[in-house]
Design a protein around this motif. Structure first.
Motif, PDB file in Angstrom:
ATOM      1  N   GLU A 159       0.827  -1.204   0.000  1.00  0.00           N
ATOM      2  CA  GLU A 159       0.000   0.000   0.000  1.00  0.00           C
ATOM      3  C   GLU A 159       0.862   1.255   0.000  1.00  0.00           C
ATOM      4  O   GLU A 159       0.561   2.231  -0.698  1.00  0.00           O
ATOM      5  CB  GLU A 159      -0.937   0.006   1.211  1.00  0.00           C
ATOM      6  N   LEU A 160       1.939   1.222   0.778  1.00  0.00           N
ATOM      7  CA  LEU A 160       2.856   2.366   0.829  1.00  0.00           C
ATOM      8  C   LEU A 160       3.363   2.704  -0.572  1.00  0.00           C
ATOM      9  O   LEU A 160       3.292   3.860  -1.011  1.00  0.00           O
ATOM     10  CB  LEU A 160       4.040   2.046   1.748  1.00  0.00           C
ATOM     11  N   PHE A 161       3.889   1.704  -1.279  1.00  0.00           N
ATOM     12  CA  PHE A 161       4.484   1.966  -2.580  1.00  0.00           C
ATOM     13  C   PHE A 161       3.432   2.243  -3.655  1.00  0.00           C
ATOM     14  O   PHE A 161       3.667   3.054  -4.554  1.00  0.00           O
ATOM     15  CB  PHE A 161       5.407   0.817  -2.987  1.00  0.00           C
ATOM     16  N   GLU A 162       2.294   1.591  -3.576  1.00  0.00           N
ATOM     17  CA  GLU A 162       1.243   1.878  -4.552  1.00  0.00           C
ATOM     18  C   GLU A 162       0.875   3.354  -4.526  1.00  0.00           C
ATOM     19  O   GLU A 162       0.783   4.013  -5.568  1.00  0.00           O
ATOM     20  CB  GLU A 162       0.002   1.030  -4.282  1.00  0.00           C
ATOM     21  N   LYS A 163       0.676   3.880  -3.325  1.00  0.00           N
ATOM     22  CA  LYS A 163       0.262   5.281  -3.230  1.00  0.00           C
ATOM     23  C   LYS A 163       1.432   6.228  -3.470  1.00  0.00           C
ATOM     24  O   LYS A 163       1.273   7.265  -4.129  1.00  0.00           O
ATOM     25  CB  LYS A 163      -0.390   5.547  -1.873  1.00  0.00           C
ATOM     26  N   ALA A 164       2.600   5.907  -2.927  1.00  0.00           N
ATOM     27  CA  ALA A 164       3.756   6.777  -3.123  1.00  0.00           C
ATOM     28  C   ALA A 164       4.118   6.898  -4.593  1.00  0.00           C
ATOM     29  O   ALA A 164       4.567   7.953  -5.062  1.00  0.00           O
ATOM     30  CB  ALA A 164       4.951   6.263  -2.328  1.00  0.00           C
ATOM     31  N   LEU A 165       3.926   5.812  -5.343  1.00  0.00           N
ATOM     32  CA  LEU A 165       4.228   5.797  -6.773  1.00  0.00           C
ATOM     33  C   LEU A 165       3.005   6.146  -7.632  1.00  0.00           C
ATOM     34  O   LEU A 165       3.089   6.124  -8.856  1.00  0.00           O
ATOM     35  CB  LEU A 165       4.763   4.416  -7.171  1.00  0.00           C
ATOM     36  N   ASN A 166       1.888   6.428  -6.952  1.00  0.00           N
ATOM     37  CA  ASN A 166       0.642   6.806  -7.642  1.00  0.00           C
ATOM     38  C   ASN A 166       0.193   5.720  -8.627  1.00  0.00           C
ATOM     39  O   ASN A 166      -0.179   6.001  -9.769  1.00  0.00           O
ATOM     40  CB  ASN A 166       0.804   8.136  -8.374  1.00  0.00           C
ATOM     41  N   LEU A 167       0.218   4.483  -8.139  1.00  0.00           N
ATOM     42  CA  LEU A 167      -0.255   3.352  -8.932  1.00  0.00           C
ATOM     43  C   LEU A 167      -1.644   2.944  -8.457  1.00  0.00           C
ATOM     44  O   LEU A 167      -1.937   2.998  -7.257  1.00  0.00           O
ATOM     45  CB  LEU A 167       0.703   2.160  -8.795  1.00  0.00           C
ATOM     46  N   PRO A 168      -2.518   2.504  -9.338  1.00  0.00           N
ATOM     47  CA  PRO A 168      -3.864   2.086  -8.924  1.00  0.00           C
ATOM     48  C   PRO A 168      -3.821   0.737  -8.213  1.00  0.00           C
ATOM     49  O   PRO A 168      -3.000  -0.126  -8.538  1.00  0.00           O
ATOM     50  CB  PRO A 168      -4.617   1.978 -10.256  1.00  0.00           C
ATOM     51  N   SER A 169      -4.715   0.546  -7.253  1.00  0.00           N
ATOM     52  CA  SER A 169      -4.767  -0.742  -6.550  1.00  0.00           C
ATOM     53  C   SER A 169      -5.140  -1.874  -7.499  1.00  0.00           C
ATOM     54  O   SER A 169      -4.818  -3.036  -7.241  1.00  0.00           O
ATOM     55  CB  SER A 169      -5.771  -0.674  -5.394  1.00  0.00           C
ATOM     56  N   SER A 170      -5.782  -1.542  -8.618  1.00  0.00           N
ATOM     57  CA  SER A 170      -6.170  -2.561  -9.593  1.00  0.00           C
ATOM     58  C   SER A 170      -4.970  -3.218 -10.258  1.00  0.00           C
ATOM     59  O   SER A 170      -5.114  -4.244 -10.932  1.00  0.00           O
ATOM     60  CB  SER A 170      -7.063  -1.952 -10.676  1.00  0.00           C
ATOM     61  N   ILE A 171      -3.769  -2.661 -10.056  1.00  0.00           N
ATOM     62  CA  ILE A 171      -2.574  -3.269 -10.629  1.00  0.00           C
ATOM     63  C   ILE A 171      -2.371  -4.681 -10.095  1.00  0.00           C
ATOM     64  O   ILE A 171      -1.733  -5.521 -10.730  1.00  0.00           O
ATOM     65  CB  ILE A 171      -1.321  -2.403 -10.348  1.00  0.00           C
ATOM     66  N   GLY A 172      -2.951  -4.963  -8.935  1.00  0.00           N
ATOM     67  CA  GLY A 172      -2.836  -6.291  -8.345  1.00  0.00           C
ATOM     68  C   GLY A 172      -3.527  -7.373  -9.158  1.00  0.00           C
ATOM     69  O   GLY A 172      -3.347  -8.560  -8.877  1.00  0.00           O
ATOM     70  N   GLN A 173      -4.312  -6.971 -10.156  1.00  0.00           N
ATOM     71  CA  GLN A 173      -5.041  -7.950 -10.954  1.00  0.00           C
ATOM     72  C   GLN A 173      -4.238  -8.465 -12.147  1.00  0.00           C
ATOM     73  O   GLN A 173      -4.643  -9.423 -12.789  1.00  0.00           O
ATOM     74  CB  GLN A 173      -6.350  -7.318 -11.455  1.00  0.00           C
ATOM     75  N   ILE A 174      -3.104  -7.835 -12.430  1.00  0.00           N
ATOM     76  CA  ILE A 174      -2.319  -8.288 -13.574  1.00  0.00           C
ATOM     77  C   ILE A 174      -1.276  -9.310 -13.126  1.00  0.00           C
ATOM     78  O   ILE A 174      -1.075  -9.535 -11.926  1.00  0.00           O
ATOM     79  CB  ILE A 174      -1.638  -7.105 -14.299  1.00  0.00           C
ATOM     80  N   ASP A 175      -0.602  -9.923 -14.078  1.00  0.00           N
ATOM     81  CA  ASP A 175       0.403 -10.940 -13.796  1.00  0.00           C
ATOM     82  C   ASP A 175       1.466 -10.399 -12.852  1.00  0.00           C
ATOM     83  O   ASP A 175       1.892  -9.243 -12.963  1.00  0.00           O
ATOM     84  CB  ASP A 175       1.045 -11.378 -15.119  1.00  0.00           C
TER      85      ASP A 175
END
Length: 262
Positions: free
Chosen positions: A184-200
């Protein structure tokens, strides 16, 4: 029981928590509930010889799980027993097949798996588990006031240790991807969507590394052994979390003003 004080959200709240952390944590750890549970654990854990012994004692299990931020699994005794009994030496072991790396860390620490050394036989094991339990419990309590503070405190404690590990860079990144608070820290710090967890998962790895290189100038996680770099990623996380929390009705100017005032 003492509850951590977080007077406001965002950077102002984080900076207050940083200034008062030692005093607040000491007060929290001296509370009756925490003292009672940690004293019980320290006195009894040396007598535990199997995963069954541990999961059969709810008070011991509470501290064991809490030490790894897994306190919500207190009623999943069969599952936790399997995690502990199968250890970490086989790729087929349950803890090694779970995405959340905290189960692997717990299983490895307690050492109930095949060919493992029982953790309680090692020097200072009880003290180490108690310290982890106290730190995690304070983080959970702070998170009840503001969820971002729990993630930030956890990262401040865990990320430098991971950064200093001698394993490969990709292994460190996979650990982050499998550790919910660090992810969660890196997802938000890097401004990545949580939906990225759905890819390979391999695609996730490359995306995180590329974004980290863009934001921090490197994807090498040893960067976060440096306290300034650690504070930088936490600050980015806190700011992004605060921005996401603002109502959609706020204008860009009012968001910027609120952040500047803090």
């Amino acid at each position: 029981m003492f509850q951590p004080i977080v007077p406001t959200d965002g950077l102002a709240g984080w900076r207050f928590l940083q200034r008062t952390y030692e005093a607040q944590a000491n007060t929290f750890n001296q509370s009756t509930v925490i003292q009672r549970d940690t004293d019980y654990f320290a006195e009894r854990i040396g007598q535990v010889t199997s995963a069954e012994d541990l999961v059969s004692d709810r008070r011991l299990l509470s501290v064991a799980l809490g030490a790894f931020g897994l306190q919500d699994d207190i009623d999943n005794r069969f599952f936790i027993r399997k995690v502990l009994e199968e250890g970490t030496r086989s790729d087929d072991a349950l803890s090694m097949r779970l995405a959340d790396t905290r189960y692997r860390d717990m299983s490895e620490a307690f050492g109930f798996g095949p060919l493992d050394m029982r953790g309680a036989l090692q020097p200072d094991f009880a003290a180490q588990m108690v310290a982890r339990f106290q730190a995690n419990s304070f983080e959970v309590a702070a998170g009840a006031q503001n969820s971002a503070m729990r993630v930030a405190l956890y990262a401040q404690r865990e990320l430098p240790e991971l950064a200093a590990d001698t394993v490969s860079s990709d292994t460190k990144w996979f650990t982050i991807l499998g550790d919910p608070p660090l992810r969660e820290l890196f997802e938000k710090a890097l401004n990545l969507p949580s939906s990225i967890g759905q890819i390979d998962i391999d695609q996730q790895l490359e995306t995180f590394k590329e974004k980290a290189k863009s934001v921090f100038g490197t994807s090498d996680l040893t960067l976060f052994e440096d306290p300034k770099a650690l504070e930088d990623v936490i600050t980015k996380f806190i700011v992004r979390d605060q921005i996401n929390g603002f109502s959609a009705g706020l204008t860009g100017g009012s968001i910027a003003l609120t952040l500047l005032q803090q």
